[in-house]
Design a protein around this motif. Structure first.
Motif, PDB file in Angstrom:
ATOM      1  N   ILE A  18      76.332 -33.379  64.081  1.00 23.84           N
ATOM      2  CA  ILE A  18      75.508 -32.184  64.299  1.00 23.84           C
ATOM      3  C   ILE A  18      75.662 -31.197  63.135  1.00 23.84           C
ATOM      4  CG2 ILE A  18      75.151 -30.194  65.823  1.00 23.84           C
ATOM      5  CD1 ILE A  18      76.127 -31.981  68.161  1.00 23.84           C
ATOM      6  N   GLY A  19      76.880 -31.079  62.595  1.00 23.46           N
ATOM      7  CA  GLY A  19      77.110 -30.170  61.468  1.00 23.46           C
ATOM      8  C   GLY A  19      76.304 -30.590  60.258  1.00 23.46           C
ATOM      9  N   ARG A  20      76.324 -31.890  59.960  1.00 21.47           N
ATOM     10  CA  ARG A  20      75.522 -32.389  58.824  1.00 21.47           C
ATOM     11  C   ARG A  20      74.035 -32.177  59.090  1.00 21.47           C
ATOM     12  NH1 ARG A  20      76.588 -38.365  56.871  1.00 21.47           N
ATOM     13  NH2 ARG A  20      78.095 -37.383  55.497  1.00 21.47           N
ATOM     14  N   GLY A  21      73.581 -32.524  60.309  1.00 23.29           N
ATOM     15  CA  GLY A  21      72.156 -32.365  60.651  1.00 23.29           C
ATOM     16  C   GLY A  21      71.707 -30.918  60.511  1.00 23.29           C
ATOM     17  N   THR A  22      72.574 -29.991  60.926  1.00 28.02           N
ATOM     18  CA  THR A  22      72.231 -28.561  60.857  1.00 28.02           C
ATOM     19  C   THR A  22      72.209 -28.087  59.407  1.00 28.02           C
ATOM     20  OG1 THR A  22      73.279 -28.266  63.008  1.00 28.02           O
ATOM     21  CG2 THR A  22      72.883 -26.267  61.726  1.00 28.02           C
ATOM     22  N   ALA A  23      73.201 -28.509  58.622  1.00 29.01           N
ATOM     23  CA  ALA A  23      73.253 -28.097  57.210  1.00 29.01           C
ATOM     24  C   ALA A  23      72.011 -28.594  56.460  1.00 29.01           C
ATOM     25  CB  ALA A  23      74.528 -28.635  56.563  1.00 29.01           C
ATOM     26  N   LEU A  24      71.612 -29.842  56.727  1.00 28.97           N
ATOM     27  CA  LEU A  24      70.439 -30.398  56.030  1.00 28.97           C
ATOM     28  C   LEU A  24      69.161 -29.654  56.424  1.00 28.97           C
ATOM     29  CD1 LEU A  24      71.254 -34.228  56.199  1.00 28.97           C
ATOM     30  CD2 LEU A  24      71.352 -32.740  54.204  1.00 28.97           C
ATOM     31  N   GLU A  25      69.053 -29.305  57.701  1.00 29.64           N
ATOM     32  CA  GLU A  25      67.848 -28.588  58.144  1.00 29.64           C
ATOM     33  C   GLU A  25      67.819 -27.169  57.557  1.00 29.64           C
ATOM     34  OE1 GLU A  25      65.323 -29.884  59.495  1.00 29.64           O
ATOM     35  OE2 GLU A  25      64.178 -28.061  59.950  1.00 29.64           O
ATOM     36  N   LEU A  26      68.986 -26.520  57.490  1.00 29.82           N
ATOM     37  CA  LEU A  26      69.037 -25.187  56.869  1.00 29.82           C
ATOM     38  C   LEU A  26      68.617 -25.290  55.397  1.00 29.82           C
ATOM     39  CD1 LEU A  26      72.365 -23.967  58.520  1.00 29.82           C
ATOM     40  CD2 LEU A  26      70.177 -22.748  58.669  1.00 29.82           C
ATOM     41  N   ALA A  27      69.056 -26.362  54.723  1.00 32.82           N
ATOM     42  CA  ALA A  27      68.688 -26.566  53.313  1.00 32.82           C
ATOM     43  C   ALA A  27      67.174 -26.752  53.188  1.00 32.82           C
ATOM     44  CB  ALA A  27      69.424 -27.781  52.759  1.00 32.82           C
ATOM     45  N   ALA A 218      73.622 -41.396  74.699  1.00 35.30           N
ATOM     46  CA  ALA A 218      73.303 -40.206  73.901  1.00 35.30           C
ATOM     47  C   ALA A 218      71.851 -40.309  73.453  1.00 35.30           C
ATOM     48  CB  ALA A 218      74.241 -40.122  72.702  1.00 35.30           C
ATOM     49  N   MET A 219      71.045 -39.318  73.824  1.00 31.02           N
ATOM     50  CA  MET A 219      69.596 -39.453  73.680  1.00 31.02           C
ATOM     51  C   MET A 219      69.067 -38.889  72.370  1.00 31.02           C
ATOM     52  SD  MET A 219      68.484 -38.069  77.372  1.00 31.02           S
ATOM     53  CE  MET A 219      68.143 -39.206  78.669  1.00 31.02           C
ATOM     54  N   THR A 220      69.819 -38.010  71.751  1.00 27.74           N
ATOM     55  CA  THR A 220      69.263 -37.224  70.644  1.00 27.74           C
ATOM     56  C   THR A 220      69.965 -37.561  69.334  1.00 27.74           C
ATOM     57  OG1 THR A 220      68.915 -35.463  72.265  1.00 27.74           O
ATOM     58  CG2 THR A 220      68.751 -34.825  69.969  1.00 27.74           C
ATOM     59  N   THR A 221      69.206 -37.607  68.248  1.00 28.34           N
ATOM     60  CA  THR A 221      69.826 -37.855  66.938  1.00 28.34           C
ATOM     61  C   THR A 221      70.403 -36.538  66.397  1.00 28.34           C
ATOM     62  OG1 THR A 221      67.808 -37.339  65.722  1.00 28.34           O
ATOM     63  CG2 THR A 221      68.114 -39.644  66.405  1.00 28.34           C
ATOM     64  N   PRO A 222      71.392 -36.636  65.483  1.00 26.22           N
ATOM     65  CA  PRO A 222      71.929 -35.415  64.872  1.00 26.22           C
ATOM     66  C   PRO A 222      70.863 -34.662  64.070  1.00 26.22           C
ATOM     67  CG  PRO A 222      73.290 -37.338  64.303  1.00 26.22           C
ATOM     68  CD  PRO A 222      72.121 -37.850  65.078  1.00 26.22           C
ATOM     69  N   GLU A 223      69.897 -35.386  63.510  1.00 28.04           N
ATOM     70  CA  GLU A 223      68.832 -34.724  62.736  1.00 28.04           C
ATOM     71  C   GLU A 223      67.995 -33.830  63.657  1.00 28.04           C
ATOM     72  OE1 GLU A 223      69.389 -38.097  62.715  1.00 28.04           O
ATOM     73  OE2 GLU A 223      70.463 -38.066  60.805  1.00 28.04           O
ATOM     74  N   LYS A 224      67.660 -34.400  64.824  1.00 25.08           N
ATOM     75  CA  LYS A 224      66.876 -33.624  65.805  1.00 25.08           C
ATOM     76  C   LYS A 224      67.704 -32.426  66.298  1.00 25.08           C
ATOM     77  CE  LYS A 224      64.017 -33.103  69.478  1.00 25.08           C
ATOM     78  NZ  LYS A 224      62.784 -32.441  69.417  1.00 25.08           N
ATOM     79  N   ALA A 225      68.999 -32.656  66.542  1.00 25.94           N
ATOM     80  CA  ALA A 225      69.869 -31.554  66.984  1.00 25.94           C
ATOM     81  C   ALA A 225      69.860 -30.442  65.945  1.00 25.94           C
ATOM     82  CB  ALA A 225      71.291 -32.063  67.225  1.00 25.94           C
ATOM     83  N   GLY A 226      69.932 -30.829  64.664  1.00 24.53           N
ATOM     84  CA  GLY A 226      69.899 -29.828  63.583  1.00 24.53           C
ATOM     85  C   GLY A 226      68.611 -29.025  63.616  1.00 24.53           C
ATOM     86  N   ARG A 227      67.488 -29.708  63.862  1.00 23.51           N
ATOM     87  CA  ARG A 227      66.195 -28.995  63.901  1.00 23.51           C
ATOM     88  C   ARG A 227      66.154 -28.013  65.067  1.00 23.51           C
ATOM     89  NH1 ARG A 227      64.128 -34.046  62.505  1.00 23.51           N
ATOM     90  NH2 ARG A 227      63.395 -34.537  64.593  1.00 23.51           N
ATOM     91  N   VAL A 228      66.657 -28.450  66.236  1.00 20.80           N
ATOM     92  CA  VAL A 228      66.638 -27.564  67.416  1.00 20.80           C
ATOM     93  C   VAL A 228      67.534 -26.339  67.165  1.00 20.80           C
ATOM     94  CG1 VAL A 228      67.215 -27.400  69.878  1.00 20.80           C
ATOM     95  CG2 VAL A 228      66.131 -29.474  68.995  1.00 20.80           C
ATOM     96  N   ILE A 229      68.691 -26.563  66.556  1.00 23.12           N
ATOM     97  CA  ILE A 229      69.603 -25.432  66.288  1.00 23.12           C
ATOM     98  C   ILE A 229      68.945 -24.447  65.312  1.00 23.12           C
ATOM     99  CG2 ILE A 229      71.786 -24.786  65.166  1.00 23.12           C
ATOM    100  CD1 ILE A 229      73.016 -27.346  66.421  1.00 23.12           C
TER     101      ILE A 229
END
Ligand SMILES: NC(=O)c1ccc[n+]([C@@H]2O[C@H](COP(=O)([O-])OP(=O)(O)OC[C@H]3O[C@@H](n4cnc5c(N)ncnc54)[C@H](O)[C@@H]3O)[C@@H](O)[C@H]2O)c1
Length: 283
Positions: A18-27, A218-229
Motif C-alpha cells: 500500500i505504501g508503494r501504491g500510494t507513493a506512486l499515485e502521489l507521484a 484479498a480483493m484489492t490491488t495495492p495500486e487501486k488502494a493507492g488511488r483510493v487513498i
C-alpha cells in the motif's frame, strides 16, 4: 480540497504494498516524494518507479519504531525540503496468535511499529504543518480497527488505537487548514501476511497456507488502494474505506455492534481467509 501537485509528500513503509501504491499515485498527481522504509532494496525499486513517472524523490532508511530516528528524519525534511505537506504513516506489521499464546515481546513489536510509529510520525511532522498553517496527516488503520477477530488481538489493539488517536487529532485540528484522514483498508494483496510473525514462526507451511488463503480473499490491488487513498486525501475525506469488503464490514459493525462475530466466525473457519480459526490473517 488538498492540493497534491508540487507538494512534498512523506510515505513510510513505501518499499512494498500500500505504501508503494500510494507513493506512486502521489507521484502521478505531481507530488514531490520523500519515501522511507527498513527495506533498502524495496525502497530503491519504488524510487526507480517514481523517477520513471518523472517526479522528484528522496529515500530514507528508517525504522518507524525508533522515536529518535523519526524525529531526526523530520528534522532532515525540514532542513532539506522546508517541511512536509502530506504525511502518510503507513508502515505496519501483523502478528497472528491467540491472547493466551501471545508473548509480550510480539505484542510490543506490533504496538511499537503500528501504533507508536504512527504517533511518532504524526507528532514529529505536525509542528512543521502548524508553522506553515496547512498540511494533511494520513494514518493507516484497517478494517481491523473497526471490528476485532480471533488471533488478531495485538493487531486489533494497534489499529483501534490508531483510529482513536487519529479521530482525536482530527477534532483538535477542526477550523485549521491541517486535515486528518484515517484509512481503513479491507483485504489488499500485499506481503503483510508473508511478513507477519506467527506463533510458531518456524512452521513455514502455516505461514504459506495463511498467505495463500489471504491472497485468494484479498480483493484489492495495492495500486487501486493507492488511488483510493490519494483521492481521499485530495477530497479531505476524514475516513477512507478501501474495497467493498471494508464497506460491508463497516456496515456490519454498525448493524450488529456486538453480534457481528456470530456471522463472521462460525467455527468452520474465518470468512476472511477461508481457514480454520488458528490460521486467520491480518488486514
Ligand atoms: N494488506 C492489507 O490487507 C491491509 C489491510 C488493512 C491495513 N493494512 C495496513 O496497511 C499498511 C501497509 O501494509 P501492506 O499491506 O502494504 O504490507 P507490506 O508488508 O506489503 O508493506 C509494509 C511495509 O512496511 C515496512 N515496515 C515494516 N516494519 C517497519 C518499520 N519498523 N519501519 C519502517 N518500515 C517498516 C515493510 O518493510 C514494508 O515495506 C500497514 O499499516 C497495514 O497494517 C494492510
Amino acid at each position: 480540497m488538498t492540493e497534491i501537485k508540487g507538494k512534498l509528500a512523506i510515505v513510510t513503509g513505501a518499499a512494498s504494498g500500500i505504501g508503494r501504491g500510494t507513493a506512486l499515485e502521489l507521484a502521478r498527481r505531481g507530488a514531490r516524494l520523500a519515501i522511507s522504509d527498513l527495506d533498502r532494496a524495496g525502497l530503491a525499486e519504488t524510487a526507480k518507479r517514481i523517477e520513471a513517472i518523472g517526479a522528484p524523490v528522496t529515500t530514507y532508511l528508517l525504522d518507524v519504531a525508533d522515536r529518535d530516528a523519526v524525529y531526526a528524519f523530520a528534522q532532515e525534511i525540514e532542513t532539506t525540503h522546508g517541511g512536509a505537506d502530506i504525511v502518510v504513516n503507513n508502515a505496519g506489521v501483523a502478528q497472528i496468535a491467540r491472547v493466551d499464546e501471545l508473548t509480550y515481546e510480539d505484542f510490543e513489536w506490533v504496538m511499537n511499529i503500528d501504533f507508536w510509529g504512527m504517533v511518532y510520525g504524526t507528532k514529529a511532522f505536525l509542528p512543521q504543518m502548524q508553522a506553515k498553517g496547512a498540511g494533511h496527516i494520513v494514518n493507516v488503520s484497517s478494517v481491523f480497527g473497526i471490528i476485532s477477530v480471533p488471533t488478531q488481538a495485538a493487531y486489533n489493539s494497534a489499529k483501534f488505537a490508531i483510529r482513536g488517536f487519529t479521530e482525536a487529532l482530527r477534532h483538535e485540528m477542526k477550523g485549521t487548514q491541517i486535515k486528518v484522514s484515517c484509512v481503513h483498508p479491507g483485504g489488499i494483496k500485499t506481503n503483510i501476511v508473508r511478513n507477519a510473525r506467527f506463533l510458531q514462526s518456524t512452521q513455514a507451511t502455516a505461514r504459506e497456507d495463511a498467505a495463500s488463503g489471504f491472497d485468494k480473499l484479498a480483493m484489492t490491488t495495492p495500486e487501486k488502494a493507492g488511488r483510493v487513498i490519494v483521492n481521499g486525501i485530495a477530497k479531505n475525506k476524514p475516513r477512507i474505506l478501501i474495497g467493498i469488503d471494508a464497506k460491508i464490514i463497516d456496515w456490519m459493525q454498525r448493524l450488529m455492534p456486538v453480534s457481528y462475530g456470530r456471522i463472521m466466525f462460525r467455527g468452520e473457519g474465518s470468512p476472511l481467509t477461508g481457514q480454520a480459526d488458528t490460521g486467520e490473517t491480518a488486514q
